[in-house]
Scaffold this active site. Sequence first.
Site, PDB file in Angstrom:
ATOM      1  N   ARG A 163     -11.547  18.471   8.758  1.00 57.96           N
ATOM      2  CA  ARG A 163     -11.389  17.011   9.413  1.00 57.96           C
ATOM      3  C   ARG A 163     -10.144  16.849  10.175  1.00 57.96           C
ATOM      4  O   ARG A 163      -9.752  16.105  10.774  1.00 57.96           O
ATOM      5  CB  ARG A 163     -10.365  16.462   7.923  1.00 57.96           C
ATOM      6  N   GLU A 204       0.920  -1.202   0.046  1.00 64.28           N
ATOM      7  CA  GLU A 204       0.119   0.136   0.388  1.00 64.28           C
ATOM      8  C   GLU A 204       0.874   1.184   0.019  1.00 64.28           C
ATOM      9  O   GLU A 204       1.242   1.692   0.575  1.00 64.28           O
ATOM     10  CB  GLU A 204      -0.892  -0.059   0.993  1.00 64.28           C
ATOM     11  N   TRP A 245     -13.819  13.082   1.565  1.00 60.62           N
ATOM     12  CA  TRP A 245     -12.579  13.183   2.051  1.00 60.62           C
ATOM     13  C   TRP A 245     -12.323  14.159   3.658  1.00 60.62           C
ATOM     14  O   TRP A 245     -11.543  13.844   4.140  1.00 60.62           O
ATOM     15  CB  TRP A 245     -11.683  12.404   1.429  1.00 60.62           C
ATOM     16  N   ASP A 287      -2.655  13.749   6.335  1.00 58.36           N
ATOM     17  CA  ASP A 287      -2.003  12.961   6.135  1.00 58.36           C
ATOM     18  C   ASP A 287      -0.875  12.963   5.164  1.00 58.36           C
ATOM     19  O   ASP A 287      -1.348  12.782   4.117  1.00 58.36           O
ATOM     20  CB  ASP A 287      -3.346  12.095   5.046  1.00 58.36           C
ATOM     21  N   GLU A 311       4.154   9.464  14.158  1.00 60.94           N
ATOM     22  CA  GLU A 311       4.327   8.505  12.270  1.00 60.94           C
ATOM     23  C   GLU A 311       4.700   9.791  11.272  1.00 60.94           C
ATOM     24  O   GLU A 311       4.196  10.584  11.263  1.00 60.94           O
ATOM     25  CB  GLU A 311       2.740   7.891  12.686  1.00 60.94           C
ATOM     26  N   GLU A 342       3.839   9.225  -0.796  1.00 64.27           N
ATOM     27  CA  GLU A 342       2.038   9.142  -1.488  1.00 64.27           C
ATOM     28  C   GLU A 342       1.957  10.762  -2.215  1.00 64.27           C
ATOM     29  O   GLU A 342       1.838  10.190  -2.740  1.00 64.27           O
ATOM     30  CB  GLU A 342       1.490   9.154  -0.254  1.00 64.27           C
ATOM     31  N   GLU A 350     -11.041   4.987   8.083  1.00 65.84           N
ATOM     32  CA  GLU A 350     -11.494   4.716   6.546  1.00 65.84           C
ATOM     33  C   GLU A 350     -11.930   3.007   6.470  1.00 65.84           C
ATOM     34  O   GLU A 350     -10.718   2.511   6.533  1.00 65.84           O
ATOM     35  CB  GLU A 350      -9.780   4.644   5.954  1.00 65.84           C
ATOM     36  N   ARG A 394      -2.623   3.430  16.048  1.00 70.00           N
ATOM     37  CA  ARG A 394      -3.056   4.546  15.671  1.00 70.00           C
ATOM     38  C   ARG A 394      -4.007   5.670  15.512  1.00 70.00           C
ATOM     39  O   ARG A 394      -5.247   5.060  16.120  1.00 70.00           O
ATOM     40  CB  ARG A 394      -3.002   4.339  13.751  1.00 70.00           C
TER      41      ARG A 394
HETATM   42  C1  GCU Z   1      -4.265   6.836   3.539  1.00 72.31           C
HETATM   43  C2  GCU Z   1      -3.479   6.545   2.578  1.00 72.31           C
HETATM   44  C3  GCU Z   1      -4.133   5.340   3.259  1.00 72.31           C
HETATM   45  C4  GCU Z   1      -3.329   4.838   4.453  1.00 72.31           C
HETATM   46  C5  GCU Z   1      -3.741   5.470   5.332  1.00 72.31           C
HETATM   47  C6  GCU Z   1      -3.356   5.078   6.947  1.00 72.31           C
HETATM   48  O1  GCU Z   1      -5.082   7.496   3.859  1.00 72.31           O
HETATM   49  O2  GCU Z   1      -3.401   7.205   1.411  1.00 72.31           O
HETATM   50  O3  GCU Z   1      -3.215   4.468   2.261  1.00 72.31           O
HETATM   51  O4  GCU Z   1      -4.471   3.484   4.767  1.00 72.31           O
HETATM   52  O5  GCU Z   1      -3.700   6.663   4.929  1.00 72.31           O
HETATM   53  O6  GCU Z   1      -2.343   6.142   7.241  1.00 72.31           O
HETATM   54  O7  GCU Z   1      -4.008   4.553   7.682  1.00 72.31           O
END
Ligand code: GCU
Length: 616
Positions: A292, A117, A480, A321, A343, A349, A242, A275
């Site tokens: 957010r 990911e 989002w 993020d 973190e 990304e 998420e 987290r």
């Molecule tokens: C971001 C990212 C995701 C990831 C998330 C996270 O949103 O795009 O792919 O899972 O961060 O940190 O959990």
Amino acid sequence: MRDEFRYWLPFLTKDVPAELTSPVDVARFELAQALPVVAADMKVELQPDGTASEFFTVRSEGDTVTISGGDVGVLYGVYRVLMALYCGEKLPSDQTQQPKYALRMVNCWDNADGDIERGYSGRSLFFDDGMFDYEPERLRMMARMMASVGLNVACINNVNVRNPAHRLIEDWLPELAEVAAIFRPFGVKLMVSIDYSQPMRHGVPTADPLDERVQNWWNEQCKLVYAAVPDLVGFLVKADSEHRPGPFTYGRNHAEGANMLARALKPHGGKLIWRCFVYNCQQDWRDQKTDRPAAAYNHYVYLDGQFEDNVILQVKNGPFDFQVREPLSPMLLAMPKTSLAIEWQLAQEYTGHQIDIYAMMGMWQEVMADLGSDTIMAMAAVSNWGDDACVYGHPFAAVNMFGYGLLCWNPDAADPEAIARTWAKLTYNFSKADEDTLVDILLESRCAYEKYTSPLGLCWMVTPHVHYGASPDGYEYTAWGTYHRASRDAVGIDRTSSGTGYADQYPAALRDRYSNLETCPDELKLWFHRLRYDYVMADGRTLIQRIYDDHFEGYDWVVAAEEKLAVLPFPEADKALIMERMSRQKKNAREWCDIVNSFFYRFSGVEDAKGRPLYI
Ligand code: GCU
């Protein structure tokens, strides 16, 4: 040894043999092969004290050096001494070093199917096709790179635990134990991400943390896990984030949710890393009240003091993020009675996918200046590794892993230029003039990327989901929570007390700095304020002119960097890769620049004062 792993360890030419099982053996092996290369006349003696301590002391007199300390510490000391000698640095006559934080973690977001990911350098080094699949030498090399900069924890699977990754703590325990054994001689311990609803795969009808059946399931599972891997650091959990399962489903808060797991881990000395990336990802874009970035603070701060002592809350550096620039996450300054980890995301990304150059040291320095290194007790970073020939995707992305190790070791001494220079010297060993060119490019790269992408703290103008390339309205009308709200006259969101109130989550000094337009740094002006395009910035330029200028300057920087890199004497393979990535960066920067400038031109109708092209 595989060439792709040679970054910053040029003096190592042999793989560490599988038979070596202790850090001291590894230390002796590395020393024996590297010393003749870096300082043939030097005598280095190791004095390990037989403990697992991570400190080391270097004493040098003439041609004799002694490295004493804990067993892992001595290994760290060997790498540091070798690097220093290679770089021609004078060794200290008597210096003890120990890491600032006990947990210096790398979080791999590797999925069981072998995909990573947000990975931009190939596929997983651990998994393929729904099972463990790894080359031990590659893992050993990864562990060696970690140890060389003092990193000591590897979480090997994605925080989004998708079937069959839950099996890591079930029937894959024998393999997990084998992987742990590969990392152990380098002082690196493993951690795994778990699925909060895991008991439900085994006939438990709920994942409610207050339900005894759930607690029993985890208690029993932890016994099995620790019987297989006694030094596992613990579990990493993404819950209620998420669409991941979590305690909210059962009306429980995150202290209740985390403590249940922490109690199951505690008898084994395990830690629960929880987290805090929790926000509403189903927001209505019309809703102007929900903000957010304010979410994590609201979910956690009132729980300060309620977590078990083996819980560590892991908080992203910024409240959104991993954007190109964000202010410090305010919850990191608001939970004095809770163990906190910051973190970072080495995987680029939102910062160029390891195609565009983006060295992170400047960002770390800024964030740590506001945070203070004593506020937290651990660091984590999402890894930027994969199985590509260049494991970092871009050779320069290696500086971020290298620098991250040094940052965790001692954030108060993690000077961006020193990190870039040491890395450049170890990796390329150029002449001073060429090294200066490279170091400047690395140090400038973040601000350049920032300039040609989303302006002045707006963030998020990226192609949705992919997160590479410009798309000013890509996230504007989505769920989002990531809006810029550009109109004909103005752009940005007022996050001060007259707006969403987000800025009030900071202690007074930061709140005032950000709330006051005069003291809010330009780079974050649109993060905290909604401004008219004709707003006059501190340097006398209007906001709209500043947006245009930044974008053109960012692009021009890329063009100039390409020319400079083209004449640096990189090894052939690196050169081809660097120049190939550079041409993609140039194309990306051109698109960003023209799309974002045209976007604002179309809204504002204001021409560029310098007459550069804008497109209707
Ligand atoms: C971001 C990212 C995701 C990831 C998330 C996270 O949103 O795009 O792919 O899972 O961060 O940190 O959990």
